[in-house]
Design a protein around this motif. Structure first.
Motif, PDB file in Angstrom:
ATOM      1  N   ALA A 411      47.477  17.691  37.329  1.00 33.33           N
ATOM      2  CA  ALA A 411      48.640  16.864  37.018  1.00 33.33           C
ATOM      3  C   ALA A 411      49.855  17.771  36.934  1.00 33.33           C
ATOM      4  O   ALA A 411      49.739  18.977  36.688  1.00 33.33           O
ATOM      5  N   ASN A 424      50.705  12.236  38.147  1.00 32.51           N
ATOM      6  CA  ASN A 424      49.655  12.554  39.123  1.00 32.51           C
ATOM      7  C   ASN A 424      50.159  13.524  40.172  1.00 32.51           C
ATOM      8  O   ASN A 424      51.368  13.623  40.431  1.00 32.51           O
ATOM      9  N   GLY A 429      46.583  10.282  42.669  1.00 28.88           N
ATOM     10  CA  GLY A 429      47.417   9.180  42.208  1.00 28.88           C
ATOM     11  C   GLY A 429      46.900   7.819  42.613  1.00 28.88           C
ATOM     12  O   GLY A 429      47.031   6.841  41.878  1.00 28.88           O
TER      13      GLY A 429
END
Length: 459
Positions: A411, A424, A429
């Motif tokens: 992340a 993300n 994501g």
């Protein structure tokens, strides 16, 4: 570890110059595909989402089939997992009592890691079985294994390649995983590295993503065996860092102890495993031809050796850190106490996930502390899509006790004062409805390390 193999001979091997590991990160296995024990990010989790950190030992069952009381004795000393040595019949066995072994594990509330030992040192050891032959053994035992996915991990073959042509490991392991899946196995699979399990030529490390991608169910964990090659803290931490940085699931499937200056640095293994939330399975309960590696003299739990006392009763050892699998205890993730202990917690505290409304682009996030030490801790956040697929997510929280995030993976994490925002990255994501992704971080704390409330926004 081969019963007749002395790991000290590996001290003669030099450790190759470290090569850069691939940076592609394993995508989380879709939640709706989870059957029993499975991989989520870098963690092993149970079907209910509870993280399982293996804390246990190896038991040489195939050579001592009468020592069935060992399961209860290992459990009584605090273990939550036992790795059981089996034979395919090529060198030892065949072990046709798999159903009974699983029953013993379940009776004693242990997660059962089952391994075929005949593959040890293939290519260098002339009598060794191939990984393909090991898979044939598992197929022959399928009736005892199907339906046990909550309790059993299949370690396809112990130390399956020696030091001769270690590069063959990648193709052989890929084929073995695929053959297991083609034949209907849905268990969590474990694969050992080459070089008698120690991967000192870094074949497993440098081909980890290829192996993980070979599993159609994204449900494989890699296993490193640490003996004389890993006799310094630098060698251990560098190897473990490569896996953490790339988001690859790993356990320490075997390790010994420093009984002389050239042997494995077990203190670093134990402390690093606890700090990182890595499972470990120490070698071995009893019955070694090199008795320095025995934990219990003559399988007697009342005669623990120096090694046995250290692994069960010492700092970062089994008794201090093991948590029983929730399949046995019925425990689900709980909210942590406001003030955590100053020693590594035996139960990773979690906050309950936010509750998304049904339908729409929503997500929930769950915060866990995987390991804690004075001044530092390792956190993990699991993001789960709601009732519809999402293309991205953002998780925010505000630390209430002065904690900070020092580094993160899987992340993009930024901080503004006590507020932390995690977004993300490109590969994690997009999540299907109900699917999950994990990201982790190393943080600092002082005094109190309460878990914050999380907010998750989906796009």
């Amino acid at each position: 570890m081969q019963r007749y193999f002395n790991p000290r001979r590996l001290a003669a091997f030099g450790v190759a110059v470290l090569a850069a590991a691939t940076s592609i990160v394993l995508l989380a296995r879709p939640a709706d595909a989870a059957v029993g024990l499975h991989i989520s990010g870098t963690n092993i989790v149970e079907a209910n989402g509870q993280t399982l950190v293996m804390r246990g030992v190896n038991h040489p069952h195939v050579w001592f089939t009468g020592q069935t009381s060992s399961f209860a004795n290992i459990k009584a000393l605090g273990a939550n997992t036992v790795r059981v040595v089996l034979g395919s019949g090529k060198r030892w066995g065949p072990s046709t009592d798999v159903g009974n072994v699983i029953a013993l594990c379940k009776q004693n509330k242990l997660i059962c890691v089952l391994e075929v030992h005949d593959t040890t040192g293939y290519g260098e050891e002339g009598a060794a079985a191939s990984l393909d032959e090991a898979v044939n053994y598992w197929i022959s035992q399928k009736s005892a294994l199907v339906g046990q996915e909550n309790y059993v991990v299949i370690n396809i073959g112990n130390e399956p390649i020696g030091n001769t042509n270690a590069a063959q490991w990648t193709a052989a392991t890929t084929a073995a995983i695929q053959k297991m899946r083609t034949n209907g196995f849905e268990h969590l699979l474990m694969v050992d590295g080459p070089n008698w399990g120690q991967d000192w030529q870094y074949v497993m490390r440098d081909n980890a993503q290829t192996i993980l991608d070979a599993d159609s169910q994204r449900n494989t964990v890699l296993s490193i065996h640490m003996y004389a090659v890993f006799n310094t803290a630098t060698a251990i931490t560098d190897y473990l860092n490569r896996f953490r940085t790339n988001g690859w699931p790993l356990v320490i499937g075997e390790f010994g102890w420093r009984f002389n200056a050239n042997e494995v640095d077990h203190e670093t293994i134990l402390s690093e495993a606890q700090a990182r939330g890595l499972g470990y399975l120490a070698w071995s309960w009893s019955g070694n031809t090199d008795p320095i590696l025995d934990m219990a003299t003559n399988f007697d739990p009342n005669q623990l050796t120096t090694w046995g006392q250290r692994i069960f009763n010492g700092a970062n050892g089994i008794k201090a850190t093991a948590k029983e699998a929730s399949i046995y205890s019925g425990v689900t993730p709980t909210t942590p106490a406001t003030t955590p202990p100053t020693t590594p917690p035996t139960t990773p505290p979690t906050t309950p996930p936010t509750s998304p409304p049904p339908g729409g682009r929503t997500c929930a996030a769950t915060y866990s502390i995987l390991g804690q030490w004075p001044g530092g801790f390792q956190g993990d956040v699991r993001v789960t899509a709601g009732g519809a697929a999402i293309s991205g997510w953002t998780v925010t929280w505000t630390f209430g006790n002065g904690q900070t995030v020092n580094q993160a993976w899987n992340a993009t994490v930024t901080s503004s004062g006590s507020t932390v925002t995690a977004r993300n990255v490109g590969y994690n994501g997009s999540l299907g409805a109900g699917a999950s992704a994990n990201f982790g971080f190393i943080g600092a704390w002082n005094g109190t390390n309460a878990a914050p409330a999380l907010s998750c926004t989906a796009s």
